[in-house]
Design a protein around this motif. Structure first.
Motif, short mmCIF file in Angstrom:
data_model
loop_
_atom_site.label_atom_id
_atom_site.label_comp_id
_atom_site.label_asym_id
_atom_site.label_seq_id
_atom_site.Cartn_x
_atom_site.Cartn_y
_atom_site.Cartn_z
N TYR A 142 5.53 80.88 140.27
CA TYR A 142 5.34 80.59 139.39
C TYR A 142 6.39 81.32 138.18
N ASN A 143 6.24 82.52 138.38
CA ASN A 143 6.53 83.26 137.47
C ASN A 143 8.61 83.37 137.89
N ILE A 144 9.20 83.63 139.02
CA ILE A 144 10.10 83.07 140.04
C ILE A 144 10.60 81.71 138.80
N ALA A 145 10.10 80.41 139.12
CA ALA A 145 10.77 79.10 138.72
C ALA A 145 10.55 79.16 137.28
N LEU A 146 9.92 79.76 136.55
CA LEU A 146 9.96 80.27 134.74
C LEU A 146 10.94 80.83 134.99
N LEU A 147 11.70 81.74 135.58
CA LEU A 147 12.66 82.66 135.53
C LEU A 147 14.91 81.27 136.22
N ILE A 148 13.80 80.82 136.72
CA ILE A 148 15.06 79.93 137.40
C ILE A 148 15.25 78.46 136.22
N ALA A 149 14.04 78.20 134.94
CA ALA A 149 14.02 77.42 134.31
C ALA A 149 14.77 77.85 133.34
N ALA A 150 14.98 79.19 132.80
CA ALA A 150 15.66 79.95 132.29
C ALA A 150 16.78 80.04 132.10
N PHE A 151 17.66 80.34 133.20
CA PHE A 151 19.29 80.81 134.13
C PHE A 151 19.44 79.10 134.17
N VAL A 152 18.28 77.77 134.82
CA VAL A 152 19.33 76.34 134.11
C VAL A 152 19.42 75.80 132.61
N LEU A 153 18.48 76.41 131.92
CA LEU A 153 18.77 76.32 130.41
C LEU A 153 19.93 76.50 129.91
N ILE A 154 20.19 78.15 129.97
CA ILE A 154 21.15 78.63 129.75
C ILE A 154 22.59 77.98 130.67
N GLU A 155 22.69 78.37 131.84
CA GLU A 155 23.90 77.61 132.08
C GLU A 155 23.93 75.82 131.77
N PHE A 199 11.90 73.96 141.34
CA PHE A 199 11.11 74.47 140.90
C PHE A 199 10.87 74.67 138.49
N LEU A 200 11.48 73.24 138.72
CA LEU A 200 11.15 73.62 137.68
C LEU A 200 9.64 72.43 137.43
N LEU A 201 9.24 71.02 138.20
CA LEU A 201 8.53 70.71 138.44
C LEU A 201 7.60 71.47 138.81
N LEU A 202 7.55 72.78 139.64
CA LEU A 202 6.53 73.45 140.07
C LEU A 202 6.22 74.22 138.51
N ALA A 203 6.80 74.33 138.12
CA ALA A 203 6.50 75.57 136.50
C ALA A 203 6.16 74.26 135.51
N LYS A 208 0.86 75.70 131.06
CA LYS A 208 -0.12 74.92 130.15
C LYS A 208 0.13 74.76 128.60
N ASP A 209 0.90 76.07 128.24
CA ASP A 209 1.25 76.29 127.10
C ASP A 209 2.75 75.85 126.78
N TRP A 210 3.48 76.28 125.79
CA TRP A 210 5.04 76.70 125.28
C TRP A 210 5.81 76.46 126.78
N LYS A 211 5.32 77.52 127.18
CA LYS A 211 6.37 77.49 128.94
C LYS A 211 6.31 76.36 129.42
N LYS A 212 5.14 75.58 129.20
CA LYS A 212 5.24 74.09 129.84
C LYS A 212 6.63 73.19 129.35
N TRP A 213 7.09 73.26 128.08
CA TRP A 213 7.70 72.02 127.17
C TRP A 213 9.03 73.01 126.65
N PHE A 214 8.80 74.96 127.91
CA PHE A 214 9.96 75.19 127.92
C PHE A 214 10.79 74.58 129.12
N VAL A 215 9.80 74.17 129.81
CA VAL A 215 10.97 73.89 131.15
C VAL A 215 10.89 72.61 130.91
N VAL A 216 10.08 71.27 130.23
CA VAL A 216 10.14 70.39 130.42
C VAL A 216 12.12 69.87 129.74
#
Length: 794
Positions: A142-155, A199-203, A208-216
């Protein structure tokens, strides 16, 4: 009592140390994933393609991991080795690498085969290292999924910033066409993002918190970019991923309210990006790739598609099957498609276009390494599919079920891209494949933690050795890509002298690999520089070497034609011009050169033969224009040339250039008839003029040419001769007037008019116009033009 307290104290200390080690290795696992994801932001460092520095970087990571494992052997437990021994996926993958290794010894070009094997070994070592660090640590997913979401967002933000910058400075269509991220290719960019979406879908499912909407928001951005790329393979993959996600939602145990919330968080952004992408496409006013999402999807069907890229891709697939059928056991050798496919493409590719890959990894593996290895490679995906489905159906472990779910989605994303593109040799795409392998391996039956394996340090030493081996060849590849990039830029310079000399090029000439990305042998580049510096012996030596490495482009033959032209060997020049055209009959430069050669020989039969072969593949009005000029230069009768042009007009009845060309020849035909019946004086004057010109008495010849021109004022040959006489008598301004009148005649195509006109302008101190016409004469291969251009126009 004291002894008992001591035991308790030691136990607590051991447990604390174990927990500290666990946290330490958890952090290192995340750092490793972070380090690998950085390749999507790499600069090219002067390399022609981003993959060269990426693979070099990954090989360095493998060395670092191997050294770390050697110092920390507890990372390699017996449980991991047991997983490796029992995994059918790993057995298939190792067999695949083994057969790829065997194929390099049957390859015609060993350096290309080794370069591609090195890339596969880098990926294999990387998969092993990630498996080591994630063994018994899948709770980090789940932490890896969140990290990938951050990279995808920046990219995504970087890509969108570039996109809107181009929209402001250029156009919407230009911005869409340049949407490539850091991959250098729009389809690879789309596929790499699509591979991160599981990975975004897994996250989104987990947090359930702000992290979810960050990934959305990250999902919104990534889906938006995928749709904007108009990549058909990514469209298919995205559709299957979304449908699979919806289906799995009804399989997983959760409250109805939670299901609605999750589906809303995924589907609403997708609907919004669909509408936004459709709006962007409508603003592009494109009628091709970016016309609309629906029109792009419609081209997926190869049966009814009129899309040129689809039809060419089908031909590549057909070629791959032909090659595989002819080499069913070991194939043509890993990586050798770049050269060995060229004979099959000579009738489907224009100019020097080469495919590099057949746009289907499975067919490329069959062609390069044989049908057995294709079966082995396919089995990797079959085993991954079976494992994922089994784990999804088992509801005893939610984490294992979720990992199996994203593994299945990864399989869809990567597998579909492998059907339509070439992710096997793209570093950013191989990250998805590595995660597919690792998750399929580790997400199996849990083994109890066991002792450190006795093979730990030996295994680490092997990883370090492989890392050093692959790093050496990756660095050599990186330097060769830099060389290719530098020379492409340098050779493209027209208005300024070249930056590099022949000596510079020879000193930097790569030995590994020996072929560039466009299939050009590097020694051929040295030959081109040698030819530019009139080092004819060195040029010929390197052209001969290049032809042995890759005889299928005709490029060396074409340059040999130019070499023999400059060294005044017309027979040899003609031989290599014909050879180049025969090698690549769709190449326009080779076709035009063949026309020049046959026109110089006054061989109208050969001219028509060249024309007929070229028009089997290319039918454009300019082809009839060029061939009619060659026929006119060979003194082909006007009546027959008119019939020839009529054949072109039958295909292009409204083409203005062909209509005007026909009128021009009709005028010449009428003038010829008039001259034969009424211009006896003109003929007599012309004969006398030619006799005086032959004696170099140009002043007297000029008088008779002018007399002939009075009777036959539209005869372009007489007009040209008047201009030449003025030039010979140093009356350059008068020469310019008559030569410019003769410029556009279809009868004068050998470059002589342009050559004399250019020289006249030089003599009037008008270098700009002089060089313009001299270069035109050089392009028409007029003798001595190249020397004058080199002397006065550089």
């Amino acid at each position: 009592m004291a002894k008992k307290n001591k035991v308790i104290e030691n136990t607590v200390q051991n447990n604390t140390a174990t927990a500290d080690n666990k946290n330490y290795f958890d952090v290192l696992a995340m750092v490793l994933v972070f380090s690998i994801m950085l390749i999507d932001f790499f600069p090219q460092f002067g390399s022609l393609e981003i993959i060269a520095p990426q693979y070099l970087y990954l090989s360095i990571i493998n060395i670092a991991c191997g050294l770390f494992i050697y110092k920390n052997p507890e990372l390699l437990s017996n449980s991991l080795f047991r997983r490796l021994r029992e995994s059918l996926i790993i057995k298939s993958y190792l067999l695949f690498l083994g057969l790829c290794t065997v194929s390099i010894f049957t390859a015609n070009n060993f350096s290309l085969a080794l370069m591609n094997l090195v890339q596969l070994l880098i990926v294999g070592c990387l998969a092993f290292n990630i498996a080591v660090f994630l063994n018994n640590r899948l709770y980090l997913i789940y932490n890896i999924a969140l990290l990938i979401a951050a990279f995808v967002l920046i990219e995504g933000l970087v890509a969108l910033n570039s996109f809107f910058t181009v929209v402001k400075t250029d156009s919407m269509l230009a911005a869409l066409s340049q949407l490539k991220g850091n991959t250098g290719n729009i389809n690879i960019f789309a596929a790499s993002i699509t591979g991160r979406i599981p990975f975004l879908l897994l996250a989104i499912l987990h947090f359930k918190d702000w992290k979810k909407w960050f990934v959305v928001f990250s999902l919104f951005l990534s889906a938006f970019l995928v749709l904007l790329t108009a990549s058909r393979a990514s469209y298919i993959a995205l559709f299957i991923i979304v449908i699979s996600f919806i289906i799995v939602q009804f399989i997983l145990k959760s409250e109805r309210k939670d299901k609605v919330t999750v589906l809303s968080a995924v589907l609403i952004p997708l609907v919004v990006v669909f509408a936004a992408s459709s709006y962007m496409f409508s603003k592009s006013e494109d009628t091709g790739r970016f016309a609309s999402i629906s029109s792009r999807v419609a081209t997926i069907n190869p049966v009814n598609s009129t899309d040129g890229s689809v039809n060419v891709r089908l031909k590549y697939w057909d070629n791959a099957l032909k090659i595989a059928n002819e080499n069913p056991v070991f194939g043509i050798g890993l990586g050798n498609w770049k050269i060995e496919s060229l004979p099959y493409e000579k009738e489907i590719s224009n100019r020097l276009t080469v495919s590099d890959h057949p746009h289907n990894d499975f067919l490329e593996i069959a062609a390069e390494t044989g049908y057995l290895n294709l079966i082995v490679y396919l089995s990797i995906f079959v085993f991954a599919l079976v494992i994922s489905i089994k784990r999804i159906r088992k509801k005893d472990n939610e984490l294992s079920q979720m990992i199996a779910f994203i593994t299945l989605l990864l399989l869809f994303a990567y597998g579909i891209d492998a059907l339509f593109n070439f992710p096997l040799y793209r570093a950013t795409m191989q990250l998805n494949f590595v995660l597919l392998l690792v998750l399929s391996l580790l997400n199996t039956v849990e083994f109890e933690e066991s002792t450190v394996s006795s093979k730990s340090q030996l295994t680490a030493a092997i990883i370090v050795s492989l890392g050093l081996f692959t790093c050496y060849f990756s660095y050599a590849t990186f330097k060769s890509f830099q060389f290719e990039n530098d020379t492409i830029i340098d050779l493209a310079q027209v208005d300024s002298p070249r930056k590099y000399s022949y000596t510079d090029i020879v000193n930097r000439l790569p030995s590994f690999p020996n072929v560039a990305n466009n299939s050009q042998p590097y020694v051929e580049v040295a030959a081109i520089y040698a030819l530019g510096e009139k080092r004819f012996d060195q040029a010929l030596k390197y052209f001969n070497q290049a032809e042995k490495i890759n005889p299928y482009t005709g490029r060396s033959s074409f340059y040999k034609y130019r070499l023999y032209q400059e060294t005044q060997k017309p027979d040899s020049a003609a031989f290599y011009a014909r050879k180049a055209f025969d090698t690549r009959p769709r190449n326009e430069d080779y076709y035009l050169t063949a026309l020049v050669v046959e026109a110089a020989a006054k061989d109208t039969t050969a001219i028509l033969k060249v024309h007929n072969r070229y028009t089997q593949y290319v039918k454009e009005p300019s082809v009839w224009i060029n061939t009619s000029s060659a026929l006119a230069q060979s003194r082909y009768p006007n009546d027959f040339i008119l019939k020839f042009i009529d054949k072109g007009l039958a295909l292009f009845p409204k083409d203005s250039t062909l209509i005007e060309r026909k009128k021009s020849f009709q005028r010449d035909a009428l003038l010829a008839k008039s001259a034969s019946s009424t211009a006896t004086v003109a003929i007599t004057a012309l004969v006398k003029a030619n006799n005086y010109a032959a004696k170099s008495d140009f002043k007297t010849a000029l008088q008779f040419y002018k007399q002939a021109a009075i009777e036959d004022p539209k005869n372009s040959i007489i007009t040209q001769n008047i201009g030449i006489c003025y030039f010979k008598t140093n009356q350059f301004k008068s020469a310019i007037i008559y030569l410019e009148k003769a410029l556009n005649s279809p009868l004068l195509t050998d470059g002589k008019t342009e050559f004399i006109l250019g020289a006249s302008y030089l003599n009037t101190n008008n270098k700009e116009k002089g060089c313009k016409y001299l270069i035109e004469a050089e392009n028409k291969n007029y003798p001595e033009a190249a020397k004058i251009v080199a002397q006065y126009c550089n």
